[in-house]
Write a protein that holds these residues in place. Structure first.
Motif, mmCIF file in Angstrom:
data_model
loop_
_atom_site.group_PDB
_atom_site.id
_atom_site.type_symbol
_atom_site.label_atom_id
_atom_site.label_comp_id
_atom_site.label_asym_id
_atom_site.label_seq_id
_atom_site.Cartn_x
_atom_site.Cartn_y
_atom_site.Cartn_z
ATOM 1 N N ASN A 1 0.821 -1.217 0.000
ATOM 2 C CA ASN A 1 0.000 0.000 0.000
ATOM 3 C C ASN A 1 0.851 1.261 0.000
ATOM 4 N N ILE B 1 0.454 5.544 -2.102
ATOM 5 C CA ILE B 1 0.197 6.780 -1.354
ATOM 6 C C ILE B 1 0.973 7.933 -1.977
ATOM 7 N N LYS B 2 0.254 8.982 -2.327
ATOM 8 C CA LYS B 2 0.865 10.154 -2.991
ATOM 9 C C LYS B 2 1.199 11.276 -2.012
ATOM 10 N N ASP B 3 0.378 11.479 -1.003
ATOM 11 C CA ASP B 3 0.583 12.556 -0.026
ATOM 12 C C ASP B 3 1.801 12.234 0.836
ATOM 13 N N THR B 4 2.757 13.154 0.897
ATOM 14 C CA THR B 4 4.016 12.895 1.621
ATOM 15 C C THR B 4 3.798 12.728 3.121
ATOM 16 N N ASN B 5 2.876 13.515 3.698
ATOM 17 C CA ASN B 5 2.604 13.369 5.135
ATOM 18 C C ASN B 5 1.979 12.009 5.433
ATOM 19 N N GLU B 6 1.018 11.624 4.605
ATOM 20 C CA GLU B 6 0.363 10.328 4.781
ATOM 21 C C GLU B 6 1.373 9.191 4.566
ATOM 22 N N LEU B 7 2.239 9.343 3.578
ATOM 23 C CA LEU B 7 3.262 8.341 3.300
ATOM 24 C C LEU B 7 4.209 8.191 4.489
ATOM 25 N N SER B 8 4.572 9.303 5.099
ATOM 26 C CA SER B 8 5.443 9.267 6.271
ATOM 27 C C SER B 8 4.778 8.521 7.426
ATOM 28 N N ARG B 9 3.491 8.799 7.652
ATOM 29 C CA ARG B 9 2.766 8.096 8.719
ATOM 30 C C ARG B 9 2.701 6.591 8.449
ATOM 31 N N TRP B 10 2.419 6.235 7.206
ATOM 32 C CA TRP B 10 2.336 4.816 6.856
ATOM 33 C C TRP B 10 3.695 4.125 7.002
ATOM 34 N N ASN C 1 4.277 3.465 10.578
ATOM 35 C CA ASN C 1 3.409 2.371 10.993
ATOM 36 C C ASN C 1 3.989 1.025 10.536
#
Length: 129
Positions: A73, A77-86, A89
């Motif tokens: 997954n 993910i394109k959003d850098t903030n969301e990618l960092s969180r993932w 995780n």
């Protein structure tokens, strides 16, 4: 009132004397019965240990599969903030799965007797890559 109290005490005093000492049809324990009971208990513990290890192994495999899906997954993910969180995780879950895997291997090498005072078996020699 004294008679009621006396009867009450008498009932409790005589109750243990009325209980059978041995269960009917049960042979009294001989000199080897303690060893047999220990052997039977050990066999039960070994079976429980085996079942528990199989369940732990299945859980770890399921966790590894979920972790692989999480890693896949990450690529979508394109959003850098969301990618960092993932990524954080995934890193955390990778640490947990690795730890669980190591603990499961240690538990298998110890065997069921470690919790009951039996000496642990000698661990198999580790293969070095």
């Amino acid at each position: 009132m004294k008679i009621k109290s006396f009867l009450f005490v008498l009932i409790f005093a005589l109750t243990p004397a009325m209980w059978p000492q041995d269960k009917p049809g049960q042979a009294p324990g001989g000199p080897g019965s303690g060893n047999e009971m220990r052997a039977e208990h050990r066999q039960q513990m070994m079976q429980m240990h085996k079942q528990e290890m199989e369940a732990v192994r299945a859980d770890i495999e399921k966790m590894k599969s979920s972790l692989a899906q999480m890693k896949a997954n990450l690529l979508t993910i394109k959003d850098t903030n969301e990618l960092s969180r993932w990524r954080d995780n995934v890193d955390m879950w990778e640490t947990v799965v690795t730890h669980m895997d190591r603990m499961q291997q240690n538990m298998e090498s110890m065997g069921p007797g470690i919790m009951h005072g039996a000496p642990p078996p000698t661990p198999p020699s580790e293969k070095k890559p």
